[in-house]
Design a protein around this motif. Sequence first.
Motif, short mmCIF file in Angstrom:
data_model
loop_
_atom_site.label_atom_id
_atom_site.label_comp_id
_atom_site.label_asym_id
_atom_site.label_seq_id
_atom_site.Cartn_x
_atom_site.Cartn_y
_atom_site.Cartn_z
N ARG A 1 87.22 40.75 81.46
CA ARG A 1 87.69 41.73 80.48
C ARG A 1 88.61 42.76 81.11
N SER A 2 88.21 43.27 82.27
CA SER A 2 89.01 44.28 82.95
C SER A 2 90.38 43.74 83.35
N PHE A 3 90.42 42.49 83.78
CA PHE A 3 91.68 41.87 84.20
C PHE A 3 92.63 41.72 83.02
N ILE A 4 92.10 41.34 81.86
CA ILE A 4 92.96 41.09 80.70
C ILE A 4 93.34 42.39 79.98
N LEU A 5 92.38 43.29 79.80
CA LEU A 5 92.62 44.50 79.00
C LEU A 5 93.11 45.69 79.82
N LYS A 6 92.87 45.65 81.15
CA LYS A 6 93.26 46.78 82.01
C LYS A 6 92.68 48.09 81.48
N ASP A 7 91.39 48.06 81.10
CA ASP A 7 90.77 49.24 80.49
C ASP A 7 90.11 50.18 81.51
N LEU B 1 84.91 49.50 73.43
CA LEU B 1 85.28 50.85 73.02
C LEU B 1 86.27 51.53 73.96
N PRO B 2 86.15 51.43 75.28
CA PRO B 2 87.16 52.07 76.13
C PRO B 2 88.58 51.58 75.84
N ALA B 3 88.74 50.26 75.68
CA ALA B 3 90.07 49.72 75.39
C ALA B 3 90.55 50.16 74.01
N LEU B 4 89.66 50.21 73.04
CA LEU B 4 90.05 50.57 71.68
C LEU B 4 90.42 52.05 71.58
N PHE B 5 89.64 52.92 72.23
CA PHE B 5 89.99 54.34 72.22
C PHE B 5 91.33 54.56 72.94
N SER B 6 91.52 53.90 74.08
CA SER B 6 92.78 54.04 74.81
C SER B 6 93.95 53.54 73.97
N VAL C 1 90.93 41.52 70.86
CA VAL C 1 91.23 42.89 71.26
C VAL C 1 92.57 42.95 71.97
N ALA C 2 92.83 41.97 72.83
CA ALA C 2 94.12 41.93 73.53
C ALA C 2 95.27 41.84 72.52
N TRP C 3 95.07 41.07 71.45
CA TRP C 3 96.09 40.96 70.40
C TRP C 3 96.28 42.29 69.68
N LEU C 4 95.17 42.98 69.39
CA LEU C 4 95.26 44.28 68.72
C LEU C 4 96.06 45.27 69.57
N ILE C 5 95.81 45.28 70.87
CA ILE C 5 96.50 46.21 71.75
C ILE C 5 97.99 45.88 71.81
N ARG C 6 98.34 44.61 71.91
CA ARG C 6 99.76 44.22 71.94
C ARG C 6 100.44 44.62 70.63
N ARG C 7 99.76 44.40 69.51
CA ARG C 7 100.34 44.74 68.21
C ARG C 7 100.57 46.25 68.11
#
Length: 256
Positions: free
Chosen positions: A152-158, A188-193, A232-238
Amino acid sequence: MTKSATSPDVSIVVPAKNEAENLPGLIRGIHDAFASTTHSIEIIVVDDKSDDNSLTVLEKLRSDFSELRVLTHPQSAGQSAAVHSGTRAAKAAFICTLDGDGQNPPSELPRLVAPLLAANAPAELALVAGQRVGRQDTMSKKLASKAANGIRSFILKDETRDTGCGLKSFKRDAFLELPYFDHMHRYLPALFSMNNWTVAHVDVSHRAREAGRSNYSNLQRALVGLVDLFGVAWLIRRRKKARASEAAVAQEHGNT
């Protein structure tokens, strides 16, 4: 001193399913954790369609703890749904969460929410995430969690070591702005960020489960986690593309 209030300072949300044996000690622990503070609290236990005697236990506890509220799901919907239901029903602007199995020590809660309640708290700080130290779980669960957190950390960089920890505190309004989906509590950390909020981390202790058994297997976590991770990765890119488009429009307007 902990006291009941129409608008408490902090709402503690506890998702629980079949945790009848753990709930009395957990509720007492939450009450005691805030007893020496000046913060008023409410405790919201969200029962996710338990089939043990959890509701009977909770009804008895309500007579001893006036700050306790109980919500029930008509059908089992999972941990994220329970956290979301409890947060929507909460009366406070600041939320704390911890798991109903008793493995998250309630004594950590005041320390976890302190950065948000501080007079000099940064306006952009919206989430304080606990990270377990000295985790008291089986070796297979710890290894599975370490692998999942690494991917998760590798993909999302959270920049988060342990998103599986149930101990978290956050701003209610900021949480409710996040896109809701099943298992969102693990991201949640990735989503808040993603929403331009600042995330802080606090190391917290962990305890062995005293009663009952986990509602998840390692295989279940891995399968749903893989699907959610890419979602989640898709949401962040979008979101990044949307912000880039908005910035370009703003720049164009500035040149006209």
